[in-house]
Write a protein that holds these residues in place. Structure first.
Motif, PDB file in Angstrom:
ATOM      1  N   ALA A 351      12.025  61.303 -34.061  1.00 12.95           N
ATOM      2  CA  ALA A 351      12.027  60.620 -35.347  1.00 12.95           C
ATOM      3  C   ALA A 351      12.077  61.654 -36.462  1.00 12.95           C
ATOM      4  O   ALA A 351      11.428  62.690 -36.402  1.00 12.95           O
ATOM      5  N   GLY A 352      12.869  61.372 -37.471  1.00 11.79           N
ATOM      6  CA  GLY A 352      12.979  62.289 -38.593  1.00 11.79           C
ATOM      7  C   GLY A 352      14.133  63.252 -38.516  1.00 11.79           C
ATOM      8  O   GLY A 352      14.595  63.727 -39.540  1.00 11.79           O
ATOM      9  N   GLY A 353      14.637  63.567 -37.281  1.00 15.62           N
ATOM     10  CA  GLY A 353      15.835  64.379 -37.236  1.00 15.62           C
ATOM     11  C   GLY A 353      15.956  65.450 -36.182  1.00 15.62           C
ATOM     12  O   GLY A 353      17.066  65.907 -35.916  1.00 15.62           O
ATOM     13  N   SER A 354      14.877  65.908 -35.556  1.00 18.19           N
ATOM     14  CA  SER A 354      15.028  66.984 -34.577  1.00 18.19           C
ATOM     15  C   SER A 354      15.781  66.489 -33.343  1.00 18.19           C
ATOM     16  O   SER A 354      15.778  65.299 -33.022  1.00 18.19           O
ATOM     17  N   TYR A 355      16.412  67.435 -32.634  1.00 17.39           N
ATOM     18  CA  TYR A 355      17.221  67.056 -31.474  1.00 17.39           C
ATOM     19  C   TYR A 355      17.470  68.297 -30.638  1.00 17.39           C
ATOM     20  O   TYR A 355      17.704  69.388 -31.175  1.00 17.39           O
ATOM     21  N   ALA A 356      17.438  68.147 -29.313  1.00 17.21           N
ATOM     22  CA  ALA A 356      17.745  69.254 -28.415  1.00 17.21           C
ATOM     23  C   ALA A 356      18.348  68.684 -27.141  1.00 17.21           C
ATOM     24  O   ALA A 356      17.942  67.618 -26.676  1.00 17.21           O
ATOM     25  N   PHE A 357      19.331  69.402 -26.582  1.00 17.03           N
ATOM     26  CA  PHE A 357      19.949  68.917 -25.352  1.00 17.03           C
ATOM     27  C   PHE A 357      20.570  70.059 -24.565  1.00 17.03           C
ATOM     28  O   PHE A 357      20.767  71.163 -25.071  1.00 17.03           O
ATOM     29  N   ALA A 358      20.864  69.743 -23.306  1.00 15.12           N
ATOM     30  CA  ALA A 358      21.562  70.652 -22.400  1.00 15.12           C
ATOM     31  C   ALA A 358      22.911  70.060 -22.039  1.00 15.12           C
ATOM     32  O   ALA A 358      23.041  68.847 -21.849  1.00 15.12           O
TER      33      ALA A 358
END
Length: 406
Positions: A351-358
């Motif tokens: 929520a709010g905007g953070s994001y991480a992925f592989a």
């Protein structure tokens, strides 16, 4: 010197990735970013590692490479990974009942719920029936006892419903029962420290000075707009409210805010990891590079657990119309191409905007962390991420001389 609306950008980009720097700077000009960082790794090397802006609302403290920030539900990816590490070691079985590891969980008809349903938001345990008192919200044993005693809110396994807060307690208690360590301690000793990744759940007091202040957060206005007539939190008599409110009940209990020392030190594994973008990208980069878990475990993590077009009983009421959630085992699946062109990419937004992925097929990881709370329910839909991710894949295609594998 940065122009008005801009911020000095520090860090580096590998040749060919300059477009990501431009997209990052644009976030400050166009989206009013306060402080942020973005890291992209390819084959284990950081080809983008940028940061800029300020770590506080007063704009007196510069964002640094090692700045930590609350990443909300991006935390869930780290929490799920702890469980999968135990699966990889043969200590946890996904289709075993949760009660095998946590006997008290068998109460109230939950004796047959498998671990798989905890990870895929299908267990129906989105809150206890009575709200947890404010004085107990940071008391791990108290919250877990309340969840162990709680009946499900729908028949387990028959539907998905986002376990916004309880996901971390449920998965975390299974990890604790098996490993003897709290979720945060396990994450630190088994994943973060070996990788040199600055990711914490239960942030040590000595790290608090490096934490950014969150500027804005999910407030009551959104709930009141969507559900007119619902009283202000803390909520009571949860059974009288829609499931979207039930799932958030624990969120509104704390008397402090997300910038308090008590919150930073607490372990709320569904939503209070404090991390740097570099730290998150390092962890997902190890996944993408095949150095954290075996190939079979990696495949299981991103195996779809949702049906096509399946509604989410909890979060759909708060998400933009037409939003579809597809879950792997603790991870968001990339079915809407928001994590680039590879449908096999997986990760988690907050929520709010953070994001991480592989993105294992491209040997790539991506992480973005910031302190200005945006408008999206989760970071995968935030326009700041969409611009950065588009620029990342354009650069990847250009530097490889053709389309990136997808």
């Amino acid at each position: 010197m940065a122009e008005a609306g801009e911020a000095a950008v520090s860090g580096h980009c590998a040749p060919g990735f300059e477009g990501v720097r431009e997209a990052f700077a644009r976030n400050f000009r166009v989206h009013g970013e306060v402080g942020a960082a973005v890291t992209v790794t390819v084959d284990g090397e950081a080809v983008v590692d940028l940061w800029g802006g300020h770590a506080d609302a007063g704009r007196t403290r510069a964002w640094e490479h090692d700045t930590l920030v609350n990443v909300y539900s991006t935390s869930k990816g780290m929490t799920a990974l702890c469980a999968h590490l135990l699966v990889d070691r043969g200590e946890l079985e996904l289709d075993a009942p949760v009660a095998r590891y946590w006997p008290e969980f068998a109460q109230a008809g939950k004796q047959d719920i498998p671990v798989r349903w905890l990870l895929s938001h299908r267990a129906g345990v989105i809150a206890p029936r009575e709200p947890v008192a404010a004085r107990h919200v940071y008391d791990w044993d108290h919250v877990c006892a309340a969840l162990a005693a709680a009946p499900p809110w729908w028949e387990p396994g028959t539907a998905q419903g986002y376990h916004a807060v309880t996901f971390g307690y449920l998965v975390g208690e299974v990890v604790r029962r098996i490993s003897g360590q709290s979720l945060g301690a396990f994450l630190r000793s088994e994943i973060a420290e070996p990788l040199g990744a600055r990711v914490f759940i239960g942030t040590p007091a000595e790290e608090h000075a490096r934490c950014a202040e969150m500027v804005g957060q999910l407030d009551e206005a959104r709930i009141a707009e969507r559900f007119p007539g619902i009283p202000k939190p803390p909520f009571h008599a949860l059974s009288d409210h829609p499931l979207a409110v039930v799932m958030l009940a624990l969120t509104y209990i704390p008397t402090g805010d997300v910038n308090s020392a008590a919150y930073r030190s607490a372990e709320i594994p569904a939503g209070n990891a404090h991390a740097s973008a570099h730290g998150l990208a390092t962890v997902y980069g190890a996944l993408a590079g095949g150095t954290l878990v075996r190939p079979a475990t990696l495949e299981a993590m991103r195996e779809a657990q949702s049906l096509p077009n399946e509604p989410d009983l909890a979060i759909d009421a708060l998400a933009p119309p037409g939003t579809e959630r597809r879950w792997g085992l603790g991870f968001m699946l990339n079915h809407r191409s928001q994590a680039g062109p590879n449908p096999r990419a997986f990760g988690h937004g907050g929520a709010g905007g953070s994001y991480a992925f592989a993105d294992p097929e491209n040997g790539m990881s991506y992480a973005y962390a910031m302190n200005k709370y945006g408008t999206g329910a989760t970071g995968d839909a935030d326009p700041r991420n969409l611009g950065l991710i588009a620029a990342t894949y354009e650069a990847l295609e250009r530097t490889r001389g053709g389309a990136a594998p997808g």
